[in-house]
Design a protein around this motif. Structure first.
Motif, PDB file in Angstrom:
ATOM      1  N   MET A 194     -20.790 -47.124   3.593  1.00 34.75           N
ATOM      2  CA  MET A 194     -20.132 -46.268   2.605  1.00 34.75           C
ATOM      3  C   MET A 194     -18.637 -46.512   2.521  1.00 34.75           C
ATOM      4  O   MET A 194     -17.992 -46.104   1.566  1.00 34.75           O
ATOM      5  CB  MET A 194     -20.406 -44.785   2.878  1.00 34.75           C
ATOM      6  CG  MET A 194     -20.069 -44.255   4.253  1.00 34.75           C
ATOM      7  SD  MET A 194     -18.324 -44.001   4.579  1.00 34.75           S
ATOM      8  CE  MET A 194     -18.058 -42.470   3.704  1.00 34.75           C
ATOM      9  N   ASP A 219     -25.754 -41.033   0.748  1.00 39.50           N
ATOM     10  CA  ASP A 219     -25.238 -42.197   1.501  1.00 39.50           C
ATOM     11  C   ASP A 219     -26.217 -42.428   2.645  1.00 39.50           C
ATOM     12  O   ASP A 219     -26.395 -41.557   3.480  1.00 39.50           O
ATOM     13  CB  ASP A 219     -23.844 -41.855   2.049  1.00 39.50           C
ATOM     14  CG  ASP A 219     -23.448 -42.744   3.220  1.00 39.50           C
ATOM     15  OD1 ASP A 219     -23.743 -43.942   3.196  1.00 39.50           O
ATOM     16  OD2 ASP A 219     -22.823 -42.213   4.173  1.00 39.50           O
ATOM     17  N   THR A 220     -26.873 -43.565   2.640  1.00 41.63           N
ATOM     18  CA  THR A 220     -27.842 -43.768   3.721  1.00 41.63           C
ATOM     19  C   THR A 220     -27.522 -45.027   4.526  1.00 41.63           C
ATOM     20  O   THR A 220     -26.809 -45.913   4.062  1.00 41.63           O
ATOM     21  CB  THR A 220     -29.307 -43.871   3.215  1.00 41.63           C
ATOM     22  OG1 THR A 220     -29.611 -45.233   2.943  1.00 41.63           O
ATOM     23  CG2 THR A 220     -29.544 -43.011   2.000  1.00 41.63           C
ATOM     24  N   GLY A 221     -28.055 -45.077   5.713  1.00 38.47           N
ATOM     25  CA  GLY A 221     -27.851 -46.254   6.539  1.00 38.47           C
ATOM     26  C   GLY A 221     -29.036 -46.470   7.464  1.00 38.47           C
ATOM     27  O   GLY A 221     -29.451 -45.560   8.181  1.00 38.47           O
ATOM     28  N   ARG A 264     -18.221 -50.767  15.224  1.00 35.67           N
ATOM     29  CA  ARG A 264     -17.759 -49.465  15.707  1.00 35.67           C
ATOM     30  C   ARG A 264     -17.202 -49.661  17.104  1.00 35.67           C
ATOM     31  O   ARG A 264     -17.949 -49.824  18.073  1.00 35.67           O
ATOM     32  CB  ARG A 264     -18.914 -48.456  15.716  1.00 35.67           C
ATOM     33  CG  ARG A 264     -19.386 -48.171  14.314  1.00 35.67           C
ATOM     34  CD  ARG A 264     -20.415 -47.087  14.205  1.00 35.67           C
ATOM     35  NE  ARG A 264     -20.770 -46.903  12.805  1.00 35.67           N
ATOM     36  CZ  ARG A 264     -21.750 -46.140  12.365  1.00 35.67           C
ATOM     37  NH1 ARG A 264     -22.507 -45.464  13.219  1.00 35.67           N
ATOM     38  NH2 ARG A 264     -21.984 -46.036  11.074  1.00 35.67           N
ATOM     39  N   MET A 280     -26.186 -52.877   8.655  1.00 34.94           N
ATOM     40  CA  MET A 280     -26.770 -51.639   8.162  1.00 34.94           C
ATOM     41  C   MET A 280     -27.194 -51.843   6.721  1.00 34.94           C
ATOM     42  O   MET A 280     -26.410 -52.330   5.902  1.00 34.94           O
ATOM     43  CB  MET A 280     -25.703 -50.553   8.265  1.00 34.94           C
ATOM     44  CG  MET A 280     -26.184 -49.184   8.024  1.00 34.94           C
ATOM     45  SD  MET A 280     -25.209 -47.948   8.904  1.00 34.94           S
ATOM     46  CE  MET A 280     -23.794 -47.796   8.113  1.00 34.94           C
ATOM     47  N   TRP A 316     -22.398 -35.760   8.811  1.00 39.58           N
ATOM     48  CA  TRP A 316     -21.742 -37.075   8.809  1.00 39.58           C
ATOM     49  C   TRP A 316     -20.496 -37.057   7.948  1.00 39.58           C
ATOM     50  O   TRP A 316     -20.492 -36.605   6.814  1.00 39.58           O
ATOM     51  CB  TRP A 316     -22.683 -38.161   8.305  1.00 39.58           C
ATOM     52  CG  TRP A 316     -22.270 -39.494   8.866  1.00 39.58           C
ATOM     53  CD1 TRP A 316     -22.693 -40.036  10.044  1.00 39.58           C
ATOM     54  CD2 TRP A 316     -21.326 -40.423   8.316  1.00 39.58           C
ATOM     55  NE1 TRP A 316     -22.070 -41.240  10.257  1.00 39.58           N
ATOM     56  CE2 TRP A 316     -21.223 -41.509   9.231  1.00 39.58           C
ATOM     57  CE3 TRP A 316     -20.550 -40.447   7.174  1.00 39.58           C
ATOM     58  CZ2 TRP A 316     -20.390 -42.598   9.012  1.00 39.58           C
ATOM     59  CZ3 TRP A 316     -19.705 -41.533   6.950  1.00 39.58           C
ATOM     60  CH2 TRP A 316     -19.647 -42.602   7.865  1.00 39.58           C
ATOM     61  N   ASN A 327     -30.349 -42.894   8.672  1.00 39.21           N
ATOM     62  CA  ASN A 327     -29.605 -41.668   8.430  1.00 39.21           C
ATOM     63  C   ASN A 327     -29.444 -41.463   6.929  1.00 39.21           C
ATOM     64  O   ASN A 327     -29.002 -42.364   6.228  1.00 39.21           O
ATOM     65  CB  ASN A 327     -28.223 -41.768   9.108  1.00 39.21           C
ATOM     66  CG  ASN A 327     -27.445 -40.478   9.013  1.00 39.21           C
ATOM     67  OD1 ASN A 327     -27.966 -39.462   8.553  1.00 39.21           O
ATOM     68  ND2 ASN A 327     -26.196 -40.501   9.440  1.00 39.21           N
ATOM     69  N   ALA A 384     -19.122 -48.460   8.306  1.00 37.27           N
ATOM     70  CA  ALA A 384     -20.359 -48.048   7.645  1.00 37.27           C
ATOM     71  C   ALA A 384     -20.383 -48.615   6.233  1.00 37.27           C
ATOM     72  O   ALA A 384     -19.336 -48.963   5.677  1.00 37.27           O
ATOM     73  CB  ALA A 384     -20.436 -46.522   7.585  1.00 37.27           C
ATOM     74  N   VAL A 433     -27.398 -39.232   4.478  1.00 37.93           N
ATOM     75  CA  VAL A 433     -26.322 -38.239   4.386  1.00 37.93           C
ATOM     76  C   VAL A 433     -26.358 -37.602   3.000  1.00 37.93           C
ATOM     77  O   VAL A 433     -26.384 -38.290   1.980  1.00 37.93           O
ATOM     78  CB  VAL A 433     -24.940 -38.871   4.637  1.00 37.93           C
ATOM     79  CG1 VAL A 433     -23.867 -37.788   4.678  1.00 37.93           C
ATOM     80  CG2 VAL A 433     -24.936 -39.659   5.933  1.00 37.93           C
TER      81      VAL A 433
HETATM   82  N1  ALA Z   1     -22.804 -43.405   6.654  1.00 34.32           N
HETATM   83  C1  ALA Z   1     -23.962 -43.046   7.371  1.00 34.32           C
HETATM   84  C2  ALA Z   1     -24.003 -43.618   8.754  1.00 34.32           C
HETATM   85  O1  ALA Z   1     -23.231 -44.484   9.033  1.00 34.32           O
HETATM   86  C3  ALA Z   1     -25.194 -43.421   6.626  1.00 34.32           C
HETATM   87  O2  ALA Z   1     -24.795 -43.220   9.548  1.00 34.32           O
END
Ligand code: ALA
Length: 583
Positions: free
Chosen positions: A42, A224-226, A68, A86, A160, A201, A40, A203
């Motif tokens: 983050m 934290d967004t994605g 992933r 992302m 998350w 998303n 991710a 977070v």
């Molecule tokens: N870290 C979050 C995700 O992967 C935004 O969904």
């Protein structure tokens, strides 16, 4: 809108809102022993989400290539990919929930002009760790989202992190898009309906999970967004299948051409081929080569998975250099990742080597499989033999058994594998789960030792030595570097001596922030793949070492103890590996 346009639009939008653009990290995280891949956006930001100050400020935006491994088995449908991109925006103790929701909503409905009628939201329903998030729901309503389109869900859906076992985490609020074009979005949002696709998303990182498993209020509240690039592009172009979008279609067309078959009739196979070769290209570009452990094994597994599927659709792989032809297409599409092109030769060569290796044993293995399966079942020993002697990754055995209607329990394979753990540390290591490195004193010291080791290797073996990988646990460091022979005992002793001498000098380690260009010009080393105009941190250990790195490091080398090399071995062709400790 295509991929590049979306990336530009997103980053420009957030830059206008005072966010600084951060670099796109490698697929393989630096100095994080608990994960194999960056999962991710983050992940490279963990030290900063935990309170360390970021050189570029408190508002960040970026694009991150993510892998992933847990999703690999899902590949073949319309929305899952091994490697995806992302886009994300982050607030490090700056803005929180209200602004994050406003920004996301404005970007989707104003910048991208997505009608609110096609959107739905999920928010956290609350549990013993954190309250129900009525605030987020109210905010969505205030922006014009109908109450019926807001669903309260539990921890499984709306929580998350932490990405590993401890660290920053929190509830989240997710944005879904109704993907069907012919059927209007239902008035009431049903999160179980698969036509609602998650695209973004947000977070709300308010908590820290401690070692004891407690969730405590974090000192710093982060956002934290994605937003998934592939999915958003599909949405914007009215595509119900991601693979019809610009970052997939040319690859699929190439596979159609090579196989002389149509995508329409071979969707699953062609998606897997395109997906796996794309991911393999990116992993190879980061210096990983196929092997039997860790990232190398994932890479082997996906390359072989692609080859299996190429065979299924009867592509004459060897005659037409199939994997290379497809890889070239990937490199062409992603020409904004310059490191793909600069590593093109190695990528193509490694693909070819793995293809040859697999082809050599594949037919024999398939015959063996047929023999083993005569009694309509395959046991642990047999399946492990297929893995060990014929290089069949577990997934291929599962797939073959399914295809031929043969009884096979993957658990039996895993049991057998545990018996042979020294041969394969991968599946049992639990490392496929995402996770974060700890910033304990022991890992911090070893991290500094890693910088010193590289500096010493350059002195002893030559300035062309560079880092090819690093992995640190509290017990030891592991460092991969380019070198094509075994080090002599004298060379190892000399490296140890230099590192210890420098440790004993009690150097104060300094951190400076500067633009990447300046950092490079000043002689700092560091793996930086992308065109990047932002600011980086440079850690300097007197005249001895200067590296671009996010840290953390010890303040003074005198606290580190004695450096000792435990092992020096081959990691892959042209790459050596050192394991070392501080005692
Ligand atoms: N870290 C979050 C995700 O992967 C935004 O969904």
């Amino acid at each position: 809108m295509n991929r590049k346009e979306l990336i530009k639009k997103y980053t420009e939008f957030f830059k206008e809102k005072n966010h600084a653009l951060i670099p796109n990290a490698r697929t393989v995280p630096e100095n994080d022993p608990t994960v194999l891949f960056t999962t991710a956006g983050m992940q490279p930001l963990v030290p900063f989400l935990s309170g360390q100050s970021h050189p570029q400020g408190k508002r960040l935006v970026g694009l991150q290539k993510c892998i992933r491994t847990g999703d690999i088995e899902e590949v073949g449908d319309t929305t899952h990919h091994t490697l995806f991109e992302m886009l994300g925006n982050w607030s490090l103790g700056d803005y929180f929930k209200n602004e994050a929701i406003e920004y996301a909503f404005e970007f989707l409905t104003v910048s991208l002009k997505i009608p609110v009628e096609r959107l739905a939201m999920t928010v956290f329903e609350g549990n013993e760790n954190a309250p129900r998030d009525n605030e987020a729901a109210e905010k969505w309503k205030a922006l014009g989202v109908s109450e019926k389109r807001i669903a309260f869900l539990g921890k499984k859906d709306n929580w998350w992190g932490p990405a590993g076992t401890t660290g920053p985490c929190g509830s989240d609020t997710e944005i879904f898009y109704w993907k069907l074009n012919d059927i209007p979005a239902p008035e009431t949002f049903d999160p179980e309906n698969e036509n609602w696709v998650e695209t973004w998303n947000n977070v709300l990182m308010e908590y820290t999970k401690t070692k004891e498993g407690k969730f405590i209020q974090a000192n710093q509240k982060n956002i934290d967004t994605g937003m998934g690039v592939e999915r958003t592009i599909a949405i914007l172009n009215g595509l119900e299948d991601n693979y019809e979008a610009d970052m997939w279609k040319p690859i699929i067309e190439k596979i159609e051409e090579l196989s002389n078959r149509t995508y329409k009739e071979n969707k699953r196979e062609m998606r897997i081929i395109a997906d796996h070769i794309k991911a393999a290209v990116f992993i190879l570009a980061d210096g990983i080569v196929p092997g039997n452990t860790e990232q190398g094994y994932v890479l082997r597994r996906i390359i072989r998975g692609a080859i299996r599927n190429l065979r299924k659709i009867e592509v004459p792989i060897l005659e037409i250099d199939a994997t290379n032809e497809i890889a070239k297409k990937v490199i062409e599409i992603y020409d904004d990742y310059e490191h793909l092109n600069s590593n093109k030769e190695t990528i193509l060569l490694e693909l070819k080597k793995e293809e040859d290796k697999f082809q050599k044993t594949l037919d024999k293995g398939l015959r063996e499989f047929a023999k083993m399966g005569k009694d309509n079942k395959i046991d642990g020993k047999e399946s492990f033999l297929l893995y060990q002697s014929y290089g069949f990754p577990l997934e291929i055995i599962i797939e073959l058994a399914k295809e031929k209607g043969i009884e096979f329990n993957p658990e039996d394979f895993k049991k057998e594998e545990r018996k042979h753990q020294e041969l394969s540390q991968t599946a049992s290591a639990g490392k496929f789960k995402s996770g974060l490195g700890d910033n304990s004193e022991a890992t911090t010291k070893l991290h500094t030792a890693t910088h010193m080791l590289l500096a010493a290797l350059k002195k002893v073996l030559g300035d062309e030595i560079n880092q090819r990988g690093s992995n640190i646990t509290p017990e030891r460091l592991r460092f991969d570097f380019n070198f094509d022979r075994k080090m002599t005992p004298e060379e190892k002793a000399e490296v140890e001596r230099i590192v210890n001498e420098e440790i004993q000098k009690g150097h104060v380690i300094t951190r400076e922030e500067m633009p990447l260009k300046e950092a490079k010009e000043s002689g700092a080393t560091g793996i930086f793949d992308d065109k990047y105009e932002g600011v980086v941190s440079v850690y300097t250990i007197d005249k001895f070492s200067k590296e671009i790195c996010t840290g953390p490091h010890v303040e003074n080398t005198s606290t580190m103890g004695t450096f000792k090399i435990k092992k020096e071995e081959s990691s892959s062709s042209g790459v050596r590996r050192i394991k070392a400790v501080l005692i």
